[in-house]
Design an enzyme around this catalytic site. Structure first.
Site, PDB file in Angstrom:
ATOM      1  CD  GLU A  46       2.693 -10.832  -0.632  1.00  0.00           C
ATOM      2  OE1 GLU A  46       3.122 -10.008  -0.791  1.00  0.00           O
ATOM      3  OE2 GLU A  46       1.072 -10.229  -0.555  1.00  0.00           O
ATOM      4  CD  GLU A  65      -1.227 -11.182   3.107  1.00  0.00           C
ATOM      5  OE1 GLU A  65      -1.277 -10.691   2.301  1.00  0.00           O
ATOM      6  OE2 GLU A  65      -0.502 -12.503   2.950  1.00  0.00           O
TER       7      GLU A  65
HETATM    8  C1  FCB Z   1       0.144  -8.821   2.344  1.00  0.00           C
HETATM    9  C2  FCB Z   1       1.822  -9.532   3.170  1.00  0.00           C
HETATM   10  C3  FCB Z   1       0.990  -9.334   4.389  1.00  0.00           C
HETATM   11  C4  FCB Z   1       0.152  -7.392   4.737  1.00  0.00           C
HETATM   12  C5  FCB Z   1      -0.412  -7.326   3.603  1.00  0.00           C
HETATM   13  C6  FCB Z   1      -1.457  -6.091   3.872  1.00  0.00           C
HETATM   14  O1  FCB Z   1       1.329  -8.434   1.015  1.00  0.00           O
HETATM   15  O2  FCB Z   1       1.930 -10.453   2.788  1.00  0.00           O
HETATM   16  O3  FCB Z   1       1.666  -9.323   4.899  1.00  0.00           O
HETATM   17  O4  FCB Z   1       1.200  -6.202   4.657  1.00  0.00           O
HETATM   18  O5  FCB Z   1       0.035  -7.414   2.008  1.00  0.00           O
END
Ligand code: FCB
Length: 496
Positions: free
Chosen positions: A222, A403
């Protein structure tokens, strides 16, 4: 910098939900729209209303060999902050600075995974995971961000990788999940172009030491969150509020990504590699032409800045024009940089949490209930939209979801179990949306739930619990939540 740029939605908004907190982070301007309005902690206590027209449960089979997984990152779970030669990262500094994290929480101990990794590997096996996405801590490998790699740091990851292979779980390793060595920050951090070169050296050392054990690599986790949270809003490390610097940082992060891709090819390691991008589908908040135009530019900052540079070798013109020719970023791009950034990748890692609704004035509104994380609107259809969109716009690059998840106020009941029914319905709806995307031609290979374990959620400290597995931080006892039991069945059946 344009009005729109300044009014951008921020992620992980406030340390507190107070008016002052909201104002400080810009959320004060956000209004509610639509009917599902109530900004409540939804998705957790009650099975939420379906916000998707995805198919109902039953009969949704994923492609054979689909990589059901879970994700973590080093600083959020490892602890052992001072062991085996680990140096300090910007997150050690930031979390130890009073007022920066909720309750002053730090990652010093976290889920103590550095010492309990074998037990955690057994949990993964119990869940039936086929893939595990974790990150390598740069300051464990190079305490000061450069020089000879620290063997004890490498050994930890080799033990972890061996444990995954023994259990038949495919590793997916992220090289950078925000824990920049503090020594590099002292030299300017990501504002300094040299940090991208240091990153390539670090990546090269890791590829040479661990390349035989890792089939899939992700470069930078990210980059947008570092840009926005770390450099615009300042509530992530390094805690700066400097918009001009922020987009130069974006460029150097993209450059670091490209240099790492080249380093992998040069190392001769056989693994695949790609970027890990949090993508936000952006929608106009109303039918006006102004909202449509503002949404287009918003999308440039949220998505195309990172996607176009990697997949088309150019930054989006509308974003460059908005930043202006005299911006630090535009002045910082050198001949040949975009060629490096667009070095061919093998996969695209997508992280999806929330949509964004943009008004004609460049503000944002909420349309759907939020989770405990107030920046997150629960909208599974956004998963479908973003997956199909990247395939449509950038071609059939293999995709992994690295994620997706939500925080819930999980507490063990009298019988010791943790009943996170809301997480089950959240995941079910998002899995169904992903399944529809696969059915419609998206080459999706795997899906990693965020997160395997409850962990240190950055500025939110330990207050937000995102895990499939509950962690009692006092005893470090692990308890599989209801969602973990449910997920095990999904994996066993390869579908819903
Ligand atoms: C993302 C991050 C991860 C975690 C989630 C909830 O943006 O990459 O580390 O904090 O959010």
């Amino acid at each position: 910098m344009s009005l729109l740029t300044r009014r951008r939605l921020l992620r992980r908004a406030a340390l507190s939900a107070t008016a002052a907190g909201a104002a400080r982070t810009g959320l004060a301007g956000a209004t509610l729209a639509g009917t599902a309005a109530a900004v409540s902690v939804a998705g957790c206590d009650s099975p939420p209303e379906r916000t998707t027209d995805a198919e109902p449960d039953g009969g949704l089979r994923f492609p054979d060999g689909f990589g059901w997984g879970a994700a973590t990152s080093a600083y959020q779970i490892e602890g052992a902050a001072k062991e085996d030669g680990r140096g300090e990262s910007v997150w050690d500094t930031f979390s130890h600075t009073p007022g920066r994290t909720r309750n002053g929480d730090t990652g010093d101990v976290a889920a103590d995974h550095y010492h309990r990794y074998a037990q955690d590997l057994d949990l993964m096996r119990e869940l039936g995971l086929r893939s595990y996405r974790f990150s390598i801590s740069w300051p464990r490998i190079q305490a000061d961000g450069s020089g000879r790699p620290n063997q004890r740091g490498l050994d930890f990851y080799r033990r972890l990788l061996d444990g995954l292979h023994e259990r038949g779980i495919a590793p997916m390793a992220t090289l950078f999940h925000w824990d920049l060595p503090q020594a590099l920050q002292d030299d300017g951090g990501w504002e300094n172009r040299d940090t991208a070169e240091r990153f390539a050296d670090y990546a090269d050392a890791v590829f040479r030491a661990l390349g035989d054990r890792v089939p899939a690599w992700l470069t930078i986790n990210e980059p947008k969150t570092v840009v926005q949270n770390g450099y615009i809003w300042g509530h992530h490390a390094p805690g700066h509020q400097d918009e001009a610097a922020a987009y130069l940082v974006a460029h150097h992060l993209q450059l670091a990504h490209g240099l790492a891709v080249q380093a992998l090819r040069a190392s001769g390691a056989s693994g695949r590699i790609g970027p890990a991008l949090n993508l936000h589908p952006c929608y106009p908040a109303d039918d006006s032409a102004e909202a449509a135009a503002a949404t287009r530019l918003y999308d440039g900052y949220e998505n195309r800045l990172y996607l176009d540079s990697v997949f088309t070798g150019a930054y989006p013109q509308d974003v460059l024009a908005d930043l202006g020719p005299d911006s630090r970023m535009v002045r910082g791009v050198r001949d040949g940089d975009l060629k490096i950034i667009s070095s061919p990748v093998d996969l695209l890692a997508v992280q999806y949490y929330t949509p964004i609704y943009v008004t004609g004035g460049g503000g944002t509104v909420r349309k759907w209930p939020t989770s405990e994380a107030e920046w997150q609107q629960i909208y599974p259809e956004g998963m479908y939209d973003i997956l199909t969109r990247v395939t449509r716009d950038y071609g059939r690059v293999p995709i992994t979801i690295t994620e997706n998840g939500l925080p819930c106020p999980d507490t063990p009941g009298p019988d010791g179990t943790v009943d996170d029914a809301g997480r089950v319905s959240f995941l079910r709806d998002h899995f169904a949306a992903a399944h529809r995307a696969v059915r419609d031609g998206v080459p999706l290979e795997s899906y990693h739930v965020w997160s395997l374990l409850d962990n240190f959620e950055w500025a939110e400290g330990y207050d937000q619990r995102w895990g499939l597995v509950y962690v009692d931080y006092a005893s470090q006892r692990r308890v599989l939540k209801r969602s973990a039991h449910w997920y095990r069945e999904v994996i066993r059946r390869n579908g819903l």
